[in-house]
Each structure stands twice: as C-alpha cells, then as structure tokens.
Motif scaffolding. Sequence first.
Motif, mmCIF file in Angstrom:
data_model
loop_
_atom_site.group_PDB
_atom_site.id
_atom_site.type_symbol
_atom_site.label_atom_id
_atom_site.label_comp_id
_atom_site.label_asym_id
_atom_site.label_seq_id
_atom_site.Cartn_x
_atom_site.Cartn_y
_atom_site.Cartn_z
ATOM 1 N N ALA A 1 23.783 10.164 -4.127
ATOM 2 C CA ALA A 1 24.242 10.567 -5.290
ATOM 3 C C ALA A 1 23.529 11.177 -6.111
ATOM 4 O O ALA A 1 22.350 10.647 -6.284
ATOM 5 C CB ALA A 1 25.276 9.389 -5.975
ATOM 6 N N GLY A 2 24.011 12.112 -6.897
ATOM 7 C CA GLY A 2 23.175 12.631 -7.766
ATOM 8 C C GLY A 2 22.503 14.109 -7.371
ATOM 9 O O GLY A 2 21.442 14.544 -8.051
ATOM 10 N N GLU A 3 22.809 14.634 -6.095
ATOM 11 C CA GLU A 3 22.455 15.813 -6.016
ATOM 12 C C GLU A 3 23.169 17.050 -6.537
ATOM 13 O O GLU A 3 23.584 17.934 -5.846
ATOM 14 C CB GLU A 3 22.454 15.992 -4.290
ATOM 15 N N ILE A 4 22.959 16.826 -8.002
ATOM 16 C CA ILE A 4 23.625 17.995 -8.763
ATOM 17 C C ILE A 4 23.010 19.295 -8.669
ATOM 18 O O ILE A 4 23.796 20.406 -9.047
ATOM 19 C CB ILE A 4 23.721 17.479 -10.330
ATOM 20 N N GLY A 5 21.656 19.430 -8.365
ATOM 21 C CA GLY A 5 21.396 20.744 -8.191
ATOM 22 C C GLY A 5 21.986 21.626 -7.244
ATOM 23 O O GLY A 5 21.845 22.776 -7.049
ATOM 24 N N HIS A 6 22.597 21.075 -6.268
ATOM 25 C CA HIS A 6 23.450 21.691 -5.231
ATOM 26 C C HIS A 6 24.823 21.752 -5.527
ATOM 27 O O HIS A 6 25.649 22.062 -4.540
ATOM 28 C CB HIS A 6 23.280 21.017 -3.637
ATOM 29 N N MET A 7 25.307 21.551 -6.761
ATOM 30 C CA MET A 7 26.673 21.836 -7.355
ATOM 31 C C MET A 7 26.860 23.361 -7.356
ATOM 32 O O MET A 7 25.948 23.967 -8.107
ATOM 33 C CB MET A 7 26.794 20.980 -8.715
ATOM 34 N N PRO A 8 27.857 23.775 -6.793
ATOM 35 C CA PRO A 8 28.204 25.041 -6.939
ATOM 36 C C PRO A 8 28.776 25.493 -8.042
ATOM 37 O O PRO A 8 29.758 25.034 -8.933
ATOM 38 C CB PRO A 8 29.194 25.306 -5.806
ATOM 39 N N VAL A 9 27.993 26.445 -8.782
ATOM 40 C CA VAL A 9 28.307 27.200 -10.121
ATOM 41 C C VAL A 9 28.705 28.553 -9.913
ATOM 42 O O VAL A 9 29.282 29.063 -11.253
ATOM 43 C CB VAL A 9 27.374 26.639 -11.123
ATOM 44 N N ASN A 10 28.048 29.379 -8.976
ATOM 45 C CA ASN A 10 28.205 30.802 -9.363
ATOM 46 C C ASN A 10 28.687 31.357 -7.880
ATOM 47 O O ASN A 10 27.858 31.573 -6.896
ATOM 48 C CB ASN A 10 26.834 31.446 -9.697
ATOM 49 N N PRO A 11 29.776 31.536 -7.546
ATOM 50 C CA PRO A 11 29.996 32.085 -6.080
ATOM 51 C C PRO A 11 29.563 33.449 -5.801
ATOM 52 O O PRO A 11 29.614 33.544 -4.648
ATOM 53 C CB PRO A 11 31.920 32.322 -6.467
ATOM 54 N N ALA A 12 29.336 34.265 -6.717
ATOM 55 C CA ALA A 12 28.464 35.469 -6.691
ATOM 56 C C ALA A 12 26.793 35.392 -6.912
ATOM 57 O O ALA A 12 26.477 36.206 -7.018
ATOM 58 C CB ALA A 12 28.981 36.427 -7.645
ATOM 59 N N ALA B 1 12.128 6.582 -3.252
ATOM 60 C CA ALA B 1 13.386 6.778 -3.798
ATOM 61 C C ALA B 1 13.433 8.346 -4.360
ATOM 62 O O ALA B 1 12.107 8.697 -4.915
ATOM 63 C CB ALA B 1 13.920 5.824 -5.075
ATOM 64 N N ASN B 2 14.368 8.954 -4.673
ATOM 65 C CA ASN B 2 14.577 10.238 -5.139
ATOM 66 C C ASN B 2 14.021 10.346 -6.532
ATOM 67 O O ASN B 2 14.069 9.301 -7.183
ATOM 68 C CB ASN B 2 16.002 10.589 -5.287
ATOM 69 N N ASP B 3 13.227 11.563 -6.769
ATOM 70 C CA ASP B 3 12.474 11.525 -8.381
ATOM 71 C C ASP B 3 13.413 11.342 -9.449
ATOM 72 O O ASP B 3 13.361 10.815 -10.336
ATOM 73 C CB ASP B 3 11.632 12.772 -8.035
ATOM 74 N N ALA B 4 14.576 12.030 -9.449
ATOM 75 C CA ALA B 4 15.388 12.074 -10.448
ATOM 76 C C ALA B 4 16.071 10.655 -10.782
ATOM 77 O O ALA B 4 16.111 10.226 -11.771
ATOM 78 C CB ALA B 4 16.776 12.930 -10.214
ATOM 79 N N ASP B 5 16.279 9.983 -9.369
ATOM 80 C CA ASP B 5 16.954 8.660 -9.809
ATOM 81 C C ASP B 5 15.752 7.820 -10.460
ATOM 82 O O ASP B 5 16.205 6.901 -11.165
ATOM 83 C CB ASP B 5 17.211 8.069 -8.259
ATOM 84 N N LEU B 6 14.525 7.942 -9.905
ATOM 85 C CA LEU B 6 13.525 7.161 -10.518
ATOM 86 C C LEU B 6 13.179 7.446 -11.865
ATOM 87 O O LEU B 6 13.011 6.787 -12.884
ATOM 88 C CB LEU B 6 12.210 7.461 -9.575
ATOM 89 N N GLY C 1 19.427 14.767 -10.148
ATOM 90 C CA GLY C 1 20.063 14.062 -11.052
ATOM 91 C C GLY C 1 20.186 12.511 -10.982
ATOM 92 O O GLY C 1 20.388 12.255 -9.815
ATOM 93 N N GLY C 2 20.008 11.687 -12.010
ATOM 94 C CA GLY C 2 20.319 10.349 -11.803
ATOM 95 C C GLY C 2 21.226 9.947 -12.919
ATOM 96 O O GLY C 2 21.098 10.483 -14.048
ATOM 97 N N VAL C 3 21.972 8.973 -12.219
ATOM 98 C CA VAL C 3 23.291 8.634 -13.212
ATOM 99 C C VAL C 3 23.057 7.227 -13.566
ATOM 100 O O VAL C 3 23.201 6.246 -12.647
ATOM 101 C CB VAL C 3 24.444 8.826 -12.467
#
Length: 295
Positions: free
Chosen positions: A130-141, A81-86, A114-116
């Motif tokens: 679910a939980g791939e928050i590292g790829h949440m876009p935060v900076n368009p530039a 399983a994903n490390d953050a989920d674990l 991330g794990g929720v």
Amino acid sequence: DRARGHLDAERIVADLARLAKPLVARLPARTTVVGIGASMVGVIRAPDGMVRVAPNLGWRDVPLPELLARALQLVVPVSVANDADLGALAEHRRGAAAGVADVLYISGEVGVGGGVIAAGRALAGASGYAGEIGHMPVNPAGAACRCGSIGCWETEVGERVLLQRAGQRQTGGRAAVDAVFAAAAAGAPRAREALATTGSWLGIGLAGLVNVFNPSLIVLGGLLGRMHPLVMPEVDEALDRRAFRAAREVVRVVPAALGMDAPLLGAAELAFEPLLVDPAGWLAPRPALARVAGA
C-alpha cells in the motif's frame, strides 16, 4: 546523494557496507547488536523485505536483506521497508505527526511514495504494498512513467519533471534542484513557473488523496517538503477547488519535521522493534559476533 538512473544492487550494497563497517568497528566491545534497518525506494514485500520492483533503479526481485547481511557480516535481523512507509513511521512517532491519528506522509525525490497512518496504525495492505501513490494516474495525456504506465503522479511532481520544466538537466540531482530554488528566489520567470506548475499538480494529487483517506494532516518529505514553502499557494488553490469541502476543512499540509532524515530514522525504529516488543529476550547472552547498536 547519488547519480540518478539505474544502479546495480551489489554496488549500492557494497557502498552501504563501506559506510557502516567503520561505525560498527567503533562501537564499545560490550555493545549488543539489535538489528539493521534499511529504507528503500520501491515496492517491498513485507514478510521478508524482498524488493519486488524499484522502477527508478531498475531493480526487480532483489533480496536486499540477504545482500546487506552478507556484506556487513553480522548475524542479526535485517529489516527493509519502503522509504515513505518509514518516513511516516518516524514522523508519527517523533516528528510533525506525533499525536495525530490520521496522517498521510508523501515523500518525493525522483519518484513519489506515500505512507498512511489510519486511526493511529500504519496501513500496509495485504503484502505491504500500500502507498504507491506516485503511480496514481492523474494525467491521461501525460508522460510515460518508468513503471510502464502513462501520466502517473510522479511524472508531474517528481524531480525529473521539475528540472525539465526549469530548463535543467533531468539527471542533475539535488544540486540542480537547489539551482532551481535559488533561481526562483531571485525571480527567474522559468524557475518560478516550473515550481508553480509542479505545485498545482501536487495539489491535484493531494486533493484526490484527501477525498479517499480524509486525513487531518499531510506531511511532505524529501523534495516535496523542501518545495512546500515555495508552492503553498498552488497547493492550497488545488485543494480548495478539488477536495471534498468537509474533508478539506480539517486537513493541514506541513513539511516533514525530520527533513530528509525521516526515512533513515524510520529504518532505525524498524531495527529496534524486536527489542521494544521483547526487551527481556534481548537481555539473554548473545553471540560475540552480534555487536551492533540498531543501524
């Protein structure tokens, strides 16, 4: 600790087998094999543990459970399983989030995941992605991410960008991160500025997650947990400015109580799950080959 960058799956599995086999060999003769659990960075398909993609390792569609079973020569269930989920699982059962119903576990090293936990249950999504928050876009530039997008959260708070901001080699790993922490503690301006900038971006991402999930606790693991005491002012400032006030009032941010071992302990929990679900079934005689305690 391993070298950063793309690493061949077969080589990593061989290294894991070299670590595990001596432990298995030292087990008492009548030990019953329960299973093998593995914590893996990347997007893991829940039903079979297939690593669909691990951008920071260069993996795509790697059947990790099959590779581990073959390398360890054990006829037992292999759960991946994903490390953050674990990490979330371990912290919720026996760490900083024990007894808390709504939790975000955010883990960061090279990448960020991330794990929720929502209402006491893990939020996995339709296929476990679910939980791939590292790829949440935060900076368009922002910078290009290894996933192929631009300005993902991990490009602003991951290990590489922290080291780059501090003037360290981006592939330096934990030793280079330790050097940044030591320099900041000694008052070095560039190291302190690097941490402050990274802390601000950490708080910006957390504010968005607070607005979406309304957790009562955020647990930071891995690099982010180690960094937390050094960037608390920047994180708090971003949360105060950007999170919905009612949600901000109820959330706390803490480092992982289980430290860097949280995903590993979560993998052990995963390995023991069949035994906990059906203890009687595991009392039946097992083949002699199956002689491991949950790895």
